[in-house]
Design an enzyme around this catalytic site. Structure first.
Site, PDB file in Angstrom:
ATOM      1  N   ARG A  56     -29.279  27.340   6.980  1.00  0.00           N
ATOM      2  CA  ARG A  56     -29.935  28.302   7.218  1.00  0.00           C
ATOM      3  C   ARG A  56     -30.815  27.924   8.605  1.00  0.00           C
ATOM      4  O   ARG A  56     -31.305  26.530   8.828  1.00  0.00           O
ATOM      5  CB  ARG A  56     -30.947  28.230   6.472  1.00  0.00           C
ATOM      6  CG  ARG A  56     -30.107  28.947   5.124  1.00  0.00           C
ATOM      7  CD  ARG A  56     -31.076  28.947   3.931  1.00  0.00           C
ATOM      8  NE  ARG A  56     -31.586  28.234   3.412  1.00  0.00           N
ATOM      9  CZ  ARG A  56     -32.435  27.404   3.476  1.00  0.00           C
ATOM     10  NH1 ARG A  56     -34.026  27.545   4.488  1.00  0.00           N
ATOM     11  NH2 ARG A  56     -32.888  26.157   2.553  1.00  0.00           N
ATOM     12  N   LYS A 198     -29.022  34.994   1.033  1.00  0.00           N
ATOM     13  CA  LYS A 198     -29.997  34.294   1.018  1.00  0.00           C
ATOM     14  C   LYS A 198     -31.344  35.243   1.107  1.00  0.00           C
ATOM     15  O   LYS A 198     -32.651  35.106   0.055  1.00  0.00           O
ATOM     16  CB  LYS A 198     -30.652  33.392   1.981  1.00  0.00           C
ATOM     17  CG  LYS A 198     -29.496  31.887   1.147  1.00  0.00           C
ATOM     18  CD  LYS A 198     -30.012  31.567  -0.345  1.00  0.00           C
ATOM     19  CE  LYS A 198     -29.689  29.830  -1.035  1.00  0.00           C
ATOM     20  NZ  LYS A 198     -29.722  30.037  -2.703  1.00  0.00           N
ATOM     21  N   HIS A 217     -34.360  30.095  -8.605  1.00  0.00           N
ATOM     22  CA  HIS A 217     -33.170  29.373  -8.080  1.00  0.00           C
ATOM     23  C   HIS A 217     -32.661  28.822  -8.382  1.00  0.00           C
ATOM     24  O   HIS A 217     -32.650  27.185  -8.700  1.00  0.00           O
ATOM     25  CB  HIS A 217     -34.144  28.724  -6.848  1.00  0.00           C
ATOM     26  CG  HIS A 217     -32.848  28.272  -5.825  1.00  0.00           C
ATOM     27  ND1 HIS A 217     -32.995  27.018  -5.120  1.00  0.00           N
ATOM     28  CD2 HIS A 217     -31.998  28.745  -5.255  1.00  0.00           C
ATOM     29  CE1 HIS A 217     -32.310  27.157  -4.064  1.00  0.00           C
ATOM     30  NE2 HIS A 217     -30.863  27.636  -4.014  1.00  0.00           N
ATOM     31  N   SER A 235     -30.963  23.403  -2.550  1.00  0.00           N
ATOM     32  CA  SER A 235     -29.291  22.894  -2.263  1.00  0.00           C
ATOM     33  C   SER A 235     -29.057  21.542  -1.788  1.00  0.00           C
ATOM     34  O   SER A 235     -29.882  20.697  -2.202  1.00  0.00           O
ATOM     35  CB  SER A 235     -28.965  23.826  -0.708  1.00  0.00           C
ATOM     36  OG  SER A 235     -27.788  23.620   0.049  1.00  0.00           O
ATOM     37  N   LYS A 239     -26.189  21.833  -8.588  1.00  0.00           N
ATOM     38  CA  LYS A 239     -26.486  22.569  -9.045  1.00  0.00           C
ATOM     39  C   LYS A 239     -25.356  23.659  -9.929  1.00  0.00           C
ATOM     40  O   LYS A 239     -24.599  24.068 -10.817  1.00  0.00           O
ATOM     41  CB  LYS A 239     -27.416  23.765  -8.993  1.00  0.00           C
ATOM     42  CG  LYS A 239     -28.986  24.135  -8.477  1.00  0.00           C
ATOM     43  CD  LYS A 239     -29.639  25.261  -8.323  1.00  0.00           C
ATOM     44  CE  LYS A 239     -28.682  25.909  -7.059  1.00  0.00           C
ATOM     45  NZ  LYS A 239     -29.066  24.887  -5.834  1.00  0.00           N
ATOM     46  N   THR A 240     -24.521  23.646  -8.905  1.00  0.00           N
ATOM     47  CA  THR A 240     -23.225  24.609  -8.841  1.00  0.00           C
ATOM     48  C   THR A 240     -21.803  24.039  -9.182  1.00  0.00           C
ATOM     49  O   THR A 240     -21.384  23.976 -10.255  1.00  0.00           O
ATOM     50  CB  THR A 240     -22.670  24.663  -7.488  1.00  0.00           C
ATOM     51  OG1 THR A 240     -23.498  25.742  -6.609  1.00  0.00           O
ATOM     52  CG2 THR A 240     -21.386  25.419  -7.397  1.00  0.00           C
ATOM     53  N   ASP A 254     -26.363  29.271  -8.325  1.00  0.00           N
ATOM     54  CA  ASP A 254     -27.282  30.028  -7.424  1.00  0.00           C
ATOM     55  C   ASP A 254     -28.562  30.501  -7.734  1.00  0.00           C
ATOM     56  O   ASP A 254     -29.684  30.414  -7.639  1.00  0.00           O
ATOM     57  CB  ASP A 254     -26.573  30.170  -6.020  1.00  0.00           C
ATOM     58  CG  ASP A 254     -27.544  29.811  -5.391  1.00  0.00           C
ATOM     59  OD1 ASP A 254     -28.688  28.248  -5.242  1.00  0.00           O
ATOM     60  OD2 ASP A 254     -27.537  30.441  -4.172  1.00  0.00           O
ATOM     61  N   ARG A 319     -19.041  24.996   3.086  1.00  0.00           N
ATOM     62  CA  ARG A 319     -19.242  25.779   2.028  1.00  0.00           C
ATOM     63  C   ARG A 319     -17.717  26.244   1.940  1.00  0.00           C
ATOM     64  O   ARG A 319     -17.517  26.966   2.980  1.00  0.00           O
ATOM     65  CB  ARG A 319     -20.154  27.029   2.272  1.00  0.00           C
ATOM     66  CG  ARG A 319     -21.595  26.428   3.384  1.00  0.00           C
ATOM     67  CD  ARG A 319     -22.003  25.784   1.632  1.00  0.00           C
ATOM     68  NE  ARG A 319     -23.639  25.137   1.712  1.00  0.00           N
ATOM     69  CZ  ARG A 319     -24.449  25.474   0.532  1.00  0.00           C
ATOM     70  NH1 ARG A 319     -24.020  26.307  -0.593  1.00  0.00           N
ATOM     71  NH2 ARG A 319     -25.929  25.007   0.473  1.00  0.00           N
TER      72      ARG A 319
END
Length: 529
Positions: A56, A198, A217, A235, A239-240, A254, A319
């Site tokens: 990003r 996003k 988030h 990130s 989390k994933t 996410d 990713r």
């Protein structure tokens, strides 16, 4: 620009003579490979590269200031403002640019798995692989929904249009502009597909809280008894990975919202980091990468097209974007009840925060507002090593409203549903970055499992002298010496210095939250430097 002019501009693209709408995955893959936008890998996934923008670009994101946003948005370095007149001129240029393309791609779908709160969206792309990305990440309509679909927000993505900052009012050639008045997201100058995902999340973070729906988030999953867990974190914090649990069904990895009914996923897919991905450590994610998946910036063997997930020569922010139903153990639809357990994830590069601690209600509010982690390499442009950062609500880059708006709602829901809250450090142990080691995933999984099963609710704890956190002394499957970070360091004096330095950072950051009550203010680190 009035609504008629806005509609006319969008219609110019929707009426393009060679517009491909909601193409099947197979046809999109054919388009991608035939135009060399990407290559087919040994897994069946498409691999695309994004040039110099491999993450990003937060300094290039803007919200259009107008009568809808002027008094609501938390303006500043995160939510930069752009005048409506500047946006309109840029929109005209981008539309003219895309009109000249030989073909365009359009995806019509939804954000929000709960039909009561979902947002109909459309994504118009010049790249077929970006359109496939949108198809993987958002919620796909069935045939009837597609017939009745009327988009309430439009994403226009034109990576090959490069802005001129001196003329177009941007900060660089890249831009992500969100207009809530005109219901348009305008993206240009960057090929990084994550901006598409996003930007819609940012839209939901503006719209839903105004209807008393908390946007978050976080990833989420549900146990066999129906118990729901949330995993907050920026990130790279896990989390994933941690929500992909073979013993629990995945709601999403996410972006979620918490309504009066319970939790629902905002997306229809996952956007998983691939760095060092392996079948042994993360089998669910590894096996989800197949036909239809989009791999971003993953290095391939030139002959076999086998992905090398350990190769970071393009970026560490590799990713995989795939549909939720690529995973075997999911909730369908992505809706569940109210959370029983909330876990805040941080990748602490100082190596001083406990690997797990149980938070009081006030500590939960303090750490939610703080949103501490170490920004990891590759997640944003220019980040090459871990940097300490505080991101309010574990997601300030995507939150248009003041952090207190989301924090107040979370606190009320914790009280209402009696959720247990834990702080989990997936970062370093035995020393800071460069000296210590990253916490073993197996240990983190064991700690999370113990928290979800209620095993830590009555276990013996010790209060951390510097951070004031309740640290369990025993967790099944985890060596006791790992649980108390000071004991994991060879040089305890260096640990004390590093921990006090981090505590000072917490105190300094929290000074900006001037309107919180004293109980929350005092729930931070005990050490006052």
């Amino acid at each position: 620009m009035n609504m008629m002019e806005r509609t006319s501009l969008v219609n110019k693209l929707c009426n393009h003579p060679n517009l491909h709408e909601n193409l099947s995955t197979a046809r999109l893959v054919e388009k991608i490979t035939s135009t060399n936008e990407g290559v087919l890998t040994s897994t069946g996934a498409i691999r695309a590269t994004t040039g110099k923008y491999t993450g990003r670009s937060p300094k290039d994101k803007f919200i259009i200031r107008d009568e809808l946003t002027s008094n609501l948005v938390d303006w500043g370095l995160v939510n930069q403002s752009l005048d409506e007149s500047v946006f309109v001129k840029l929109l005209h240029k981008v539309v003219a640019h895309l009109e000249g393309k030989s073909e365009l791609f359009r995806f019509k779908g939804f954000a929000g798995a709960d039909p009561d709160y979902r947002l109909p969206i459309q994504v118009i792309n010049e790249f077929a692989w970006h359109n496939l990305f949108a198809k993987q990440l958002f919620i796909r309509p069935d045939e009837k929904e597609l017939i009745d679909h009327e988009a309430e927000f439009t994403v226009i993505s034109a990576p090959t249009f490069k802005a001129n900052p001196e003329v177009d009012g941007t900060n660089s050639e890249a831009f992500v502009c969100v207009s809530f008045k005109h219901r348009i997201i305008l993206i240009g100058g960057t090929e990084y597909a994550g901006e598409i995902k996003k930007s819609i999340f940012s839209v939901m973070n503006f719209l839903l809280p105004q209807n008393d729906i908390l946007t978050m988030h976080c990833s989420a999953n549900v146990g066999q008894e129906g118990d729901v867990a949330l995993f907050f974190g920026l990130s790279g914090t896990g989390k994933t990975t941690l929500s992909a649990d073979p013993y629990r069904k995945l709601i999403g990895d996410d972006e979620h919202a918490w309504s009066p009914h319970g939790v629902f996923n905002i997306e229809g897919g996952c956007y998983a980091k691939c760095i060092n991905l392996s079948a042994e450590k993360e089998p669910q994610i590894y096996n989800a990468i197949r036909f239809g998946t989009v791999l971003e910036n993953v290095v391939l063997d030139e002959d076999t097209r086998v992905p090398d997930y350990s190769d970071t020569s393009l970026t560490e922010n590799t990713r995989a974007a795939y549909q939720l139903d690529n995973m075997d153990n999911i909730v369908e639809p992505s809706v569940a009840g109210h959370p029983n357990t909330i876990i805040f994830l941080t990748a602490d590069a100082s190596g001083t925060l406990p690997p797990i601690s149980k938070l009081s209600k006030e500590q939960a509010m303090y750490h939610f507002l703080s949103g501490y982690t170490s920004k990891l390499a590759g997640t944003e442009r220019g980040v090459t090593k871990p940097e300490s950062t505080f991101s309010a609500c574990f997601g300030s880059p995507f939150l248009p409203l003041p952090p207190a708006t989301y924090a107040k709602m979370l606190g009320e829901k914790i009280d209402q549903h009696q959720a247990n809250v834990f702080l989990v450090n997936t970062g370093w142990t035995g020393g800071s970055f460069g000296e210590g080691k990253r916490m073993k995933l197996s240990y983190t999984r064991a700690m999370v499992h113990a928290a979800l099963e209620g095993e830590l609710n009555k276990t013996e704890t010790i209060k951390d002298d510097i951070f004031g956190l309740a640290v369990p002394l025993h967790v099944p499957g985890v060596p006791d010496e790992v649980l108390v970070p000071r004991e994991a360091w060879k040089d305890t004096d260096r640990y004390d210095a590093a921990a006090k330095e981090l505590a000072n950072k917490f105190h300094k950051n929290f000074k900006k939250f001037t309107h919180v009550n004293r109980e929350i203010m005092m729930a931070g680190p005990v050490y006052q430097g």
